[in-house]
Structures are given as structure tokens and as C-alpha cells.
Design an enzyme around this catalytic site. Structure first.
Site, PDB file in Angstrom:
ATOM      1  N   ASP A 117      17.571 134.495  99.386  1.00  0.00           N
ATOM      2  CA  ASP A 117      18.761 133.807  98.880  1.00  0.00           C
ATOM      3  C   ASP A 117      19.589 133.123  99.957  1.00  0.00           C
ATOM      4  O   ASP A 117      20.729 132.733  99.714  1.00  0.00           O
ATOM      5  CB  ASP A 117      19.634 134.803  98.104  1.00  0.00           C
ATOM      6  CG  ASP A 117      19.044 135.114  96.738  1.00  0.00           C
ATOM      7  OD1 ASP A 117      18.497 134.178  96.114  1.00  0.00           O
ATOM      8  OD2 ASP A 117      19.109 136.277  96.314  1.00  0.00           O
ATOM      9  N   ASP A 175      14.086 130.723  90.626  1.00  0.00           N
ATOM     10  CA  ASP A 175      15.347 130.508  91.347  1.00  0.00           C
ATOM     11  C   ASP A 175      15.102 130.066  92.794  1.00  0.00           C
ATOM     12  O   ASP A 175      15.911 129.380  93.407  1.00  0.00           O
ATOM     13  CB  ASP A 175      16.187 131.797  91.388  1.00  0.00           C
ATOM     14  CG  ASP A 175      16.121 132.639  90.138  1.00  0.00           C
ATOM     15  OD1 ASP A 175      15.090 132.593  89.438  1.00  0.00           O
ATOM     16  OD2 ASP A 175      17.072 133.374  89.864  1.00  0.00           O
TER      17      ASP A 175
HETATM   18  N1  GLY Z   1      19.256 134.009  91.347  1.00  0.00           N
HETATM   19  C1  GLY Z   1      19.697 134.936  90.415  1.00  0.00           C
HETATM   20  C2  GLY Z   1      20.153 134.386  89.119  1.00  0.00           C
HETATM   21  O1  GLY Z   1      20.031 133.224  88.808  1.00  0.00           O
HETATM   22  O2  GLY Z   1      20.649 135.186  88.358  1.00  0.00           O
END
Ligand code: GLY
Length: 393
Positions: A117, A175
Site C-alpha cells: 500500500d 486494489d
Molecule cells: N485497499 C483496500 C480497500 O479498497 O478496501
């Protein structure tokens, strides 16, 4: 007599100019747009004061309490990122100073290698900061962060590994497309082709393995880290393995639009257009274009919305329109932004834990963050407003 004449002229001028005086900086802005920006200023001004000394950034507001998170949380870069966008939208130095302050709260993320992330955390904060200020200290943090993220790239799989937890061997979630912007950004900044090629490889693998024939996507694909083969496809935050989790579809749309911008590879543009077509023609996309948390949630229309999926989609559609010249993309984004600026979605002054937008859904299956504000819904809202203004120039 002269006094009366002067008074009448002043009165006429006042009556004529009053509507414009509501927005002295940008008299021609649409009312809804000015309302959205002004409300954002009010909410974030109060948030800046309230969280100034916390060394943490706001993530959500649940059960009457604001949840603050450190640099270890995937959402920690969105609040400073929102402040950078608000500075661009208003020109108010107060937001620039605050953006600098809250950006430093996530600095420690630059050496983390246990998360994918880093794009969300560092590119939204330091990345926007560097884009706007060219501060060389920001550049150092970005380079360190992107090198940390590269440690998670496995050339056999051809992807960056998303998570270190769970029972998967090599999980990659949709994501993760969003973190590629960080690699492209730093790759170009430092002329690092390894970084850019990793982002391209990840996109190609995702295009091949994450999508169904209708261009909806799975949330998670698990790979064999030795052979690179696909082991399993499933959801984590969606309704079911074969459903279309709303935010995941928005990440996909944004990710491939962004990768086209960054590489000029036409296959990414086509992918984004096909995803857009799936979403915009979806029979369960509501009239106001704010998706339910999953397009296949069983009790639609009695399901929570996910405003974050809407703001990510709106921001992506405006960018996609600039490449594809399909007015439906821009018109849908405009409709989303206008609807979000209504009292149904826009927070009232001082309410909603000082977030801008209501009604997002974080993780419905885990019963976590359902129908709440989320920092990333606000971030992509402000980004989309900025893109809307730029597009209309
Ligand atoms: N990346 C985590 C979400 O979109 O909840």
C-alpha cells in the site's frame, strides 16, 4: 438628489453583483461545485485544528468517534493528500501549510517492505506534495518508498505481492493497480526502467488473470510463487467470489486509465473503456450513479452505498474522457459529483467527524465501516473536482 442617485446606483450594483459575490474567486463556478469546495474547506479547516498534534491522520468516523491511523495504515496518506488538493482548489496557503504538516506523519512508511500500500500512503501525500512544491526532501522519501515497494515484486509471478497475512501463497488484489502509479512516477523521476517494467508486468498479468469475459473483475488472485501459475480466484471484501465488489471495479477502471496515461499502451486504454462500459451499463447502477457496495449485493435497492467507489469512478472517468473523447464518461462523472454535493451525501458543517462525504462502505462482509465517511472517498472527491475544473477549462 445626488446622494439619492448614488444610493440607487449602489443598490443596483449590489443587486446585480450579489450572486457573484458569493464566490469572489471564481464567480462563474456552478453553484453545486462552489458548495462542495466551500464545505470541504469548512470541514478540513476544523479537522486540521483538531488533529494537529495527533501524529496520526483521520481514516473514518464510526460510532461517534473519529478513527485516527498511523503511517502503518493503508489509508494514512489520504488526509494529507486531500489537503494538497484543497490547496490547489482554493489557493489558500493555510491548506498548503497543513498539507506539509500532515504529510510528515506518514514519513516512516518509506522503509516498510511488508505492505503493497505504499502507493496509497506515499504517492497521495508526498507524491502530490512533490508535484506541487518540487521539494527535494519529498523526492527522497518517494524514492525510498518506491524501492521498498519493489522488494515485493517477484519476476516469476510478474506481480507485486499484496498481502503478507492470510493463507494465500502469493495474493494479488485488484486494489494493487493503484500502487503502480507510484512506481511509474518514481521510475520516470529517476529513469529507473526496472520500476516501470514491474508496473507494466503487473498490469499485464492483472489484465490477463483478474478479469471475467464481461470485464468485471475478481478481487483477489492467488499465484504459485514458484511456477507463477494462478492457484485460485476469489473475493474478500465483496459479496461472493463471482460478484462485482464496487470499489474493486473502480480501482480497476482508475488503474488501467492511469496506466494508459503513464505508458501510452493502447491495450490499457481499451481495457479501461471496457470496464467503463461494464459499469455504466450495469442494470444495478442506481440512477444517481452512486454504486451499492457490491453490484451483486442480494438486497438491492436496500443495500448500503459505497460513495468511495463513486468518487474513484468519477475521477477515473474524467481522465478517461480526456483520452477517449466519449462524452458519456464526463457526463456521468459530472452527475456523480453533482449528486455527491447534495445534502444527501455532503456532510453538514461540523458533522460527520469532519469528513466531507457520508455513506461509504469499507468492508461489508467483515461488518466494518458500513455506511460511514472514509478518508479515501474524500480524497478522490477532491481529486475529481480538480479534474472536473481542469477538464472544463
Ligand atoms: N485497499 C483496500 C480497500 O479498497 O478496501
Amino acid at each position: 438628489m445626488i446622494k439619492v442617485k448614488r444610493f440607487l446606483i449602489s443598490l443596483l450594483l449590489f443587486i446585480f453583483l450579489f450572486p457573484f459575490s458569493l464566490s469572489p474567486k471564481n464567480p462563474m463556478r456552478e453553484k453545486w461545485l462552489q458548495k462542495a469546495i466551500t464545505r470541504s474547506e469548512v470541514q478540513l479547516s476544523a479537522a486540521i485544528k483538531q488533529f494537529n498534534d495527533s501524529n496520526k491522520n483521520p481514516r473514518t468516523y464510526e460510532n461517534g468517534k473519529v478513527i485516527l491511523v498511523s503511517y502503518k495504515d493503508w489509508t494514512s496518506g489520504f488526509f494529507p493528500g486531500s489537503l494538497w488538493y484543497l490547496f490547489e482548489l482554493t489557493g489558500d496557503k493555510k491548506f498548503e501549510n497543513a498539507a506539509k504538516h500532515f504529510t510528515t506523519f506518514v514519513s516512516n512508511a518509506q522503509f516498510r517492505t511488508n505492505t503493497h500500500d505504499l502507493g496509497f500512503i506515499l504517492n497521495c501525500s508526498y507524491g502530490n506534495g512533490f508535484r506541487i512544491t518540487q521539494n527535494p526532501e519529498y523526492k527522497t522519501v518517494l524514492i525510498n518508498g518506491a524501492n521498498s515497494l519493489m522488494r515485493r515484486f517477484n519476476s516469476k509471478v510478474g506481480c507485486i505481492k499484496s498481502w503478507d497475512f492470510g493463507n494465500w501463497q502469493y495474493p494479488v488484489i485488484i486494489d494493487n493497480m493503484m500502487n503502480l502509479e507510484f512506481l511509474m512516477n518514481v521510475g520516470k523521476m529517476t529513469n529507473n526502467s526496472l520500476m516501470m517494467n514491474a508496473a507494466i508486468s503487473h498490469s499485464n498479468k492483472t489484465m490477463k488473470n483478474h478479469f471475467r469475459s464481461d470485464f468485471s473483475c475478481f478481487h483477489l488472485v492467488d499465484y504459485d510463487s514458484i511456477s507463477g501459475n494462478v492457484l485460485h480466484k476469489q473475493t474478500v471484501q465483496g459479496f461472493s467470489d463471482n460478484s462485482s465488489w464496487a470499489r474493486g471495479q473502480s480501482w480497476a477502471l482508475y488503474g488501467f486509465t492511469m496506466m494508459y496515461r503513464e505508458t501510452g499502451k493502447v491495450e490499457y486504454l481499451h481495457q479501461a473503456e471496457k470496464i467503463a462500459s461494464f459499469l455504466l451499463n450495469h442494470p444495478r447502477l442506481p440512477k444517481d450513479k452512486i454504486p451499492y457496495w457490491d453490484y451483486d449485493a442480494p438486497n438491492i435497492p436496500n443495500e448500503p452505498r459505497d460513495v468511495s467507489a463513486a468518487t474513484i469512478m468519477a475521477s477515473a472517468l474524467i481522465e478517461l474522457c480526456s483520452f477517449s473523447n466519449n462524452s458519456e464518461y464526463f457526463n456521468t462523472a459530472a452527475l456523480i459529483l453533482k449528486n455527491l454535493s447534495s445534502d444527501k451525501y455532503l456532510a453538514k458543517k461540523g458533522e460527520n467527524g469532519l469528513f466531507i462525504l457520508k455513506h461509504s462502505t469499507g468492508n461489508y462482509p467483515a461488518k466494518s465501516e458500513v455506511d460511514v465517511p472514509l478518508s479515501y472517498a474524500d480524497y478522490y472527491f477532491l481529486e475529481a473536482l480538480q479534474r472536473y475544473i481542469e477538464y472544463k477549462k
